[in-house]
Design an enzyme around this catalytic site. Structure first.
Site, PDB file in Angstrom:
ATOM      1  N   LYS A 194      -6.086 -41.178 -62.299  1.00  0.00           N
ATOM      2  CA  LYS A 194      -5.192 -41.738 -61.277  1.00  0.00           C
ATOM      3  C   LYS A 194      -5.698 -41.282 -59.913  1.00  0.00           C
ATOM      4  O   LYS A 194      -5.783 -40.082 -59.637  1.00  0.00           O
ATOM      5  CB  LYS A 194      -3.766 -41.254 -61.507  1.00  0.00           C
ATOM      6  CG  LYS A 194      -2.818 -41.734 -60.412  1.00  0.00           C
ATOM      7  CD  LYS A 194      -1.376 -41.390 -60.719  1.00  0.00           C
ATOM      8  CE  LYS A 194      -0.473 -41.797 -59.566  1.00  0.00           C
ATOM      9  NZ  LYS A 194       0.927 -41.489 -59.832  1.00  0.00           N
ATOM     10  N   LYS A 247      -6.053 -46.089 -62.915  1.00  0.00           N
ATOM     11  CA  LYS A 247      -5.115 -46.601 -61.912  1.00  0.00           C
ATOM     12  C   LYS A 247      -5.580 -46.240 -60.512  1.00  0.00           C
ATOM     13  O   LYS A 247      -5.919 -45.088 -60.293  1.00  0.00           O
ATOM     14  CB  LYS A 247      -3.749 -45.990 -62.189  1.00  0.00           C
ATOM     15  CG  LYS A 247      -2.714 -46.351 -61.168  1.00  0.00           C
ATOM     16  CD  LYS A 247      -1.446 -45.599 -61.449  1.00  0.00           C
ATOM     17  CE  LYS A 247      -0.513 -45.870 -60.281  1.00  0.00           C
ATOM     18  NZ  LYS A 247       0.571 -44.985 -60.230  1.00  0.00           N
TER      19      LYS A 247
HETATM   20  C1  PBG Z   1       4.572 -41.741 -59.293  1.00  0.00           C
HETATM   21  C2  PBG Z   1       3.876 -43.044 -59.380  1.00  0.00           C
HETATM   22  C3  PBG Z   1       3.251 -43.819 -58.373  1.00  0.00           C
HETATM   23  C4  PBG Z   1       2.900 -45.037 -58.964  1.00  0.00           C
HETATM   24  C5  PBG Z   1       3.276 -44.966 -60.295  1.00  0.00           C
HETATM   25  N1  PBG Z   1       3.852 -43.721 -60.542  1.00  0.00           N
HETATM   26  C6  PBG Z   1       3.072 -43.573 -56.946  1.00  0.00           C
HETATM   27  C7  PBG Z   1       2.320 -42.412 -56.453  1.00  0.00           C
HETATM   28  O1  PBG Z   1       1.645 -41.712 -57.188  1.00  0.00           O
HETATM   29  O2  PBG Z   1       2.427 -42.185 -55.247  1.00  0.00           O
HETATM   30  C8  PBG Z   1       2.263 -46.202 -58.269  1.00  0.00           C
HETATM   31  C9  PBG Z   1       2.590 -47.563 -58.820  1.00  0.00           C
HETATM   32  C10 PBG Z   1       2.276 -48.719 -57.932  1.00  0.00           C
HETATM   33  O3  PBG Z   1       1.770 -48.565 -56.799  1.00  0.00           O
HETATM   34  O4  PBG Z   1       2.517 -49.841 -58.373  1.00  0.00           O
HETATM   35  N2  PBG Z   1       3.809 -40.619 -59.208  1.00  0.00           N
END
Ligand code: PBG
Length: 320
Positions: A194, A247
Site C-alpha cells: 500500500k 494499492k
Molecule cells: C485507511 C484506508 C485508506 C484507503 C483505504 N483504507 C486511506 C488512507 O490510507 O489514507 C483508500 C481508499 C481509496 O482511496 O479509495 N487507511
C-alpha cells in the site's frame, strides 16, 4: 516461405475476437466498498466521488441487500464512528458501527462475502492509522489494538478482515488472535503493498480520516519502491495473509504483474477513490466516454494479474 505474420486473422470479426480474447472483466471478481457512518440516519453523497454515498446503518444494510439481489455479493465495509478518541476505541467496540452492521448483514444477506477494513485512522481523533506515543506512531501498541478490532469484526461475522494500516507484524498478530479465539475460518486480505498516494484524496473526505498533522509516510510505502513492495507482500504471506493487495492499481500495474508471477495467493488490487473520481469528472465534462474508459481500466488491472478488483465502479456495472 511466409514473409510476415497475419495477426489480423484473429481480429476479423466479433466471434473470432471473442475466441482470441485472453482476459475478461469477470463481474463476480469485483468487491464494492460501502461507507457506514454512525452519525448518519439516511445517506449522504460524497461530493468528490459522484455516485458514491455514505450510509447510516439501516440504509447500508438495505443497500447491500438491494445490490445482492442484482448479483453483487462482495463488499468491503468502512466505518465512521459516533465519536473519536486517542486510541480509536470504537474500532474494537462490539457495539461499533461496523460490528453492528455485520450482524445485520449476515442475517439479511447470508450469501454475501463481507470484507472489513481494519485501520484506526477513521477512529482516532488525530486521524493516524495507529496510536501516538512521544509524537510517533507506536507500531507494536497499534498492532495490539488492530488485532482487537479484527477480532471484533470476525466475531460479528466478517468473512475476511482487511488490515490497511501498514504497521509491521499486524498480519501475524491478527492471525494469532483469530486462531486463539476459534475463528480460524476467517481470512485475512492484507493491504500488503500500500503506497503513500495522492490518489486517496477523495476517500479521506468519505472516511473522515485525513491526518490532523503530519502524513502517512512512515508506514505507507514510497511510490518509488518496487523491491520493498515485493518484500512487504512476501512477509505478509509468511505471516498468514490469504490474499494480498496492491494499492492503488493504475500507477502500480507492474507490481500487480510481479505479485501474480511470484506468489501463489490471490492478488487483489484496489482501484482507489482518486482513480474513480478522475474518470467521473472527465465524463461529467463530456471529455471521455465513461463506460469504455472504465471497462478498459478494469480490464487492464485484470490483465496485469489482479484476480480480484475492489472498485467503486462495481455498482454501476451491476446496475446497468
Ligand atoms: C485507511 C484506508 C485508506 C484507503 C483505504 N483504507 C486511506 C488512507 O490510507 O489514507 C483508500 C481508499 C481509496 O482511496 O479509495 N487507511
Amino acid at each position: 516461405m511466409f514473409p510476415f505474420h497475419r495477426p489480423r486473422r484473429l481480429r476479423q470479426n466479433p466471434s473470432i475476437r471473442n475466441l482470441a480474447r485472453e482476459t475478461s472483466l469477470d463481474r463476480t471478481k469485483l468487491i464494492y466498498p460501502i461507507f457506514i457512518n454512525a452519525q448518519l440516519q439516511k445517506e449522504s453523497p460524497i461530493e468528490a466521488m459522484p455516485g458514491v454515498c455514505e450510509y447510516g446503518l439501516e440504509r447500508a444494510v438495505e443497500e447491500i441487500a438491494f445490490l445482492s439481489e442484482k448479483g453483487l455479493l462482495n463488499f468491503l465495509l468502512f466505518g465512521a464512528p459516533s465519536s473519536k478518541d486517542e486510541q480509536g476505541s470504537e474500532a474494537f467496540d462490539e457495539e461499533g458501527i461496523v460490528q453492528r452492521a455485520l450482524r445485520n448483514i449476515k442475517k439479511l444477506v447470508p450469501g454475501s462475502v463481507i470484507f472489513t477494513d481494519v485501520c484506526l485512522c477513521g477512529y482516532t481523533d488525530h486521524g493516524h492509522c495507529g496510536v501516538i506515543k512521544d509524537g510517533k506512531i507506536d507500531n507494536d501498541e497499534s498492532v495490539e489494538i488492530l488485532a482487537k478490532a479484527a477480532l471484533s469484526h470476525a466475531r460479528a461475522g466478517a468473512d475476511f478482515v482487511a488490515p490497511s494500516d501498514m504497521m509491521d507484524g499486524r498480519v501475524l498478530m491478527i492471525r494469532k488472535k483469530l486462531d486463539e479465539n476459534g475463528l480460524s475460518d476467517v481470512g485475512i486480505l492484507s493491504y500488503a503493498a500500500k503506497f503513500s498516494s495522492a490518489f486517496y484524496g477523495p476517500f479521506r473526505e468519505a472516511a473522515h480520516s485525513a491526518p490532523k498533522f503530519g502524513d502517512r509516510k512512515t508506514h505507507q510505502m514510497d511510490p518509488a519502491n518496487r523491491r520493498e513492495a515485493l518484500k512487504e507482500m512476501q512477509s505478509d504471506i509468511e505471516e498468514g495473509a490469504d490474499m494480498i493487495m496492491v494499492k492503488p492499481a493504475l500507477s502500480y500495474l507492474d507490481l500487480i504483474r510481479e505479485a501474480k508471477d511470484r506468489f501463489l495467493v490471490p492478488v487483489v488490487s484496489y482501484n482507489v477513490s482518486g482513480e474513480y473520481s478522475i474518470v467521473k469528472a472527465a465524463a461529467q465534462k463530456g471529455w471521455i466516454d465513461e463506460k469504455s474508459i472504465r471497462d478498459e481500466i478494469l480490464l487492464s488491472i485484470r490483465r496485469a494479474g489482479a484476480d480480484i478488483i475492489i472498485t467503486y465502479f462495481a455498482k454501476d456495472i451491476f446496475l446497468e
